[in-house]
Write a protein that holds these residues in place. Structure first.
Motif, PDB file in Angstrom:
ATOM      1  N   ARG A 107      -2.908  13.973  -6.022  1.00  0.00           N
ATOM      2  CA  ARG A 107      -2.111  13.701  -4.811  1.00  0.00           C
ATOM      3  C   ARG A 107      -1.286  12.415  -4.889  1.00  0.00           C
ATOM      4  N   CYS A 108      -1.685  11.508  -5.747  1.00  0.00           N
ATOM      5  CA  CYS A 108      -1.006  10.191  -5.732  1.00  0.00           C
ATOM      6  C   CYS A 108       0.320  10.181  -6.482  1.00  0.00           C
ATOM      7  N   ILE A 109       0.565  11.194  -7.290  1.00  0.00           N
ATOM      8  CA  ILE A 109       1.715  11.135  -8.206  1.00  0.00           C
ATOM      9  C   ILE A 109       3.016  10.802  -7.457  1.00  0.00           C
ATOM     10  N   LEU A 155      -7.230   6.293 -13.193  1.00  0.00           N
ATOM     11  CA  LEU A 155      -6.020   6.788 -12.506  1.00  0.00           C
ATOM     12  C   LEU A 155      -4.954   7.128 -13.551  1.00  0.00           C
ATOM     13  N   HIS A 156      -5.236   8.151 -14.343  1.00  0.00           N
ATOM     14  CA  HIS A 156      -4.353   8.434 -15.481  1.00  0.00           C
ATOM     15  C   HIS A 156      -2.999   8.986 -15.051  1.00  0.00           C
ATOM     16  N   SER A 198       0.852  -1.190   0.000  1.00  0.00           N
ATOM     17  CA  SER A 198       0.000   0.000   0.000  1.00  0.00           C
ATOM     18  C   SER A 198       0.886   1.236   0.000  1.00  0.00           C
ATOM     19  N   PHE A 199       0.339   2.313  -0.540  1.00  0.00           N
ATOM     20  CA  PHE A 199       1.102   3.561  -0.538  1.00  0.00           C
ATOM     21  C   PHE A 199       0.233   4.673   0.029  1.00  0.00           C
ATOM     22  N   PRO A 200       0.868   5.633   0.734  1.00  0.00           N
ATOM     23  CA  PRO A 200       0.097   6.726   1.334  1.00  0.00           C
ATOM     24  C   PRO A 200      -0.386   7.660   0.228  1.00  0.00           C
ATOM     25  N   ILE A 217     -11.972  11.797  -7.672  1.00  0.00           N
ATOM     26  CA  ILE A 217     -11.121  11.331  -8.777  1.00  0.00           C
ATOM     27  C   ILE A 217     -10.054  12.378  -9.111  1.00  0.00           C
ATOM     28  N   LEU A 218     -10.454  13.645  -9.069  1.00  0.00           N
ATOM     29  CA  LEU A 218      -9.477  14.716  -9.357  1.00  0.00           C
ATOM     30  C   LEU A 218      -8.378  14.714  -8.298  1.00  0.00           C
TER      31      LEU A 218
END
Ligand code: UDX
Length: 452
Positions: A86-88, A117-118, A61-63, A80-81
């Motif tokens: 934030r996930c990059i 999740l583009h 898992s990743f934060p 979704i936005l």
């Protein structure tokens, strides 16, 4: 099991929502059964499937950088936005670690990320990691998303109430009211998100669909000239691995025993999936429509799915007793088992793609009540292209509901629909067998991944 491929590790990144996790984990099972090692990457701020149901997978898992309140918002677009923003960085760090840890003994062949999740595209490209995309929805709705720039140029957006019944000549048989939109005051962000998604999907090494050629050939033909990447319609995934062990909510255990007490094909199964909601007035119309239809029903009322209410407290006093056992209401059902049960005769659904496909697989005709995005396209195809259901076109009104239920399940008018559905079910059975279209596409996909 093909031992030579055992060293190829496939990393899968699902969108952390039920309707996306289910097909991603089913795909992971399919690939594992063909000899690939599997790593699933989960988001820390979201509920996740129980890893102990998948001892053959590695979970990481990743934060994701979202707070608990951001992660539990009911505003799907803003969620979704945020995820794509934030996930990059945390995902990049996670991927770098994963690639270097796996490098020696179990090199990573590719990443398969959810189409939504583009952000994962540029991250994988930077690491020179091959990337495929899984679109968990149907091809026809995806073709509509891909056509947004053309539709925008032609003035269809933002959708105007006065044009709802107008046919869209560029995307028959859709009408303006079937366009896959979402209620938002920020249409520009939605449009931007969709164009980014399609652009990044096109830049991937391949697009996988949980669908099959016989169902969506025209949409596949529309997409192919514009997408210069291989496309793999290999569904329905759950035909390969029927049991769903990726549920985020606990399945009610009384549903199947209750169905066993009912006559064959007599029960209407009702569910609006994992995200959609209705207001109290709609809920009450639904309740009275069900009661007045006199058909037995199994109704999933997900806690929180009636806006502003916890569960069933809006029902009038004595409502359940009045049904005399004809209705069974639960929090969350083992849907695939329910649809496969011989007592179930029809499915009143919001037409999320998984529900639509699961219904087709079991030959259960549908009453369509789409709420947003791809559901609107799916419902139109169910009712007007495949002819395996009817759509409640004018909102929720008890008289319409009662007529739709009896028309589909009891009256002569539903007979043709029921027959068409059985015919479609036969096509599903064939497509996943040796030599079938999905089986062939899956072989292509396996060779493709093995070539990385
Ligand atoms: C979401 C979007 O709303 C939809 O438009 C998109 O196509 C997929 O993601 P969702 O509401 O989750 O859909 O519905 P759906 O796609 O039908 O998936 C729901 C999943 O939950 C199905 O696999 C279904 O079997 C399962 N389910 C649903 C249960 O296990 N129990 C239930 O009681 C209801």
């Amino acid at each position: 099991m093909q031992q030579t491929r055992q060293r190829h590790r496939v990393v899968l990144l699902p969108l952390p929502l039920q309707g996306h996790i289910n097909p991603m984990l089913q795909l992971a099972n399919i690939l594992h059964s063909h000899g690939f090692s599997i790593t699933i990457i989960l988001h820390t701020s979201f509920p996740s499937p129980n890893p102990s149901n998948y001892p053959h997978f590695t979970f990481l898992s990743f934060p994701d950088g979202l707070s608990q309140s951001e992660a539990s918002t009911t505003d799907l677009l803003s969620l979704i936005l945020l995820l794509n923003l934030r996930c990059i960085n945390p995902f990049r760090d996670c991927l770098v670690r994963l690639i270097s840890d796996a490098e020696e003994e179990d090199p990573v062949a590719c990443l398969i990320s959810d189409a939504i999740l583009h952000f994962a595209g540029p991250v994988a490209d930077c690491r020179k990691l091959s990337r495929l995309v899984l679109r968990t929805g149907g091809v026809s709705s995806y073709a509509a998303f891909a056509a947004f720039p053309t539709l925008f140029e032609k003035g269809y957006f933002p959708v105007q109430d006065s044009r709802l019944e107008e046919p869209i000549s560029e995307l028959p048989p859709l009408r303006v009211k079937d366009l896959p939109v979402i209620k938002t005051s920020n249409f520009d962000s939605y449009y931007q998100f969709l164009t980014d998604m399609v652009r990044q999907n096109k830049a991937s090494s391949g697009l996988i669909f949980n669908s099959f050629e016989e169902l969506e050939q025209p949409a596949l033909a529309t997409l192919c000239p514009d997408f210069h990447i291989p496309i793999f319609p290999i569904g329905p995934f759950h035909r390969y691995f029927p049991a769903s062990s990726s549920s985020l909510l606990t399945h009610d255990e009384t549903s199947i025993p209750w169905l066993k007490t009912q006559a064959p094909k007599s029960v209407l199964y009702v569910s609006i999936g994992s995200i959609a909601a209705m207001d109290e007035k709609e809920f009450l119309e639904a309740a009275w429509g069900l009661a007045n239809s006199k058909q037995p029903f199994l109704w999933v009322v997900r806690p929180g799915s009636v806006r502003g209410r916890k569960w069933l407290e809006s029902l009038p006093n004595g409502f359940i007793e009045m049904l005399g056992g004809r209705g069974h209401i639960v929090n969350w059902a083992p849907q695939q088992d329910v649809l496969a049960h011989p007592a179930v005769g029809a499915f009143w659904t919001h037409n999320g793609w998984n529900s639509t496909l699961e219904s087709i697989c079991e030959g259960v005709p549908m009453i369509c009540m789409p709420r947003f995005t791809d559901q609107l396209v799916n419902a139109r195809y169910v009712s007007h292209v495949w002819g395996v259901g009817v759509q409640l076109e004018n909102g929720l009104e008890r008289g319409d509901i009662e007529r739709a239920i009896r028309g589909l399940m009891v009256e002569k008018e539903g007979k043709e629909i029921r027959e068409r559905m059985l015919h479609l079910k036969e096509k599903v059975n064939l497509c996943v067998m040796q030599g079938g279209s999905s089986h062939e596409s899956l072989q292509r996909l396996i060779s493709h991944i093995s070539s990385f």
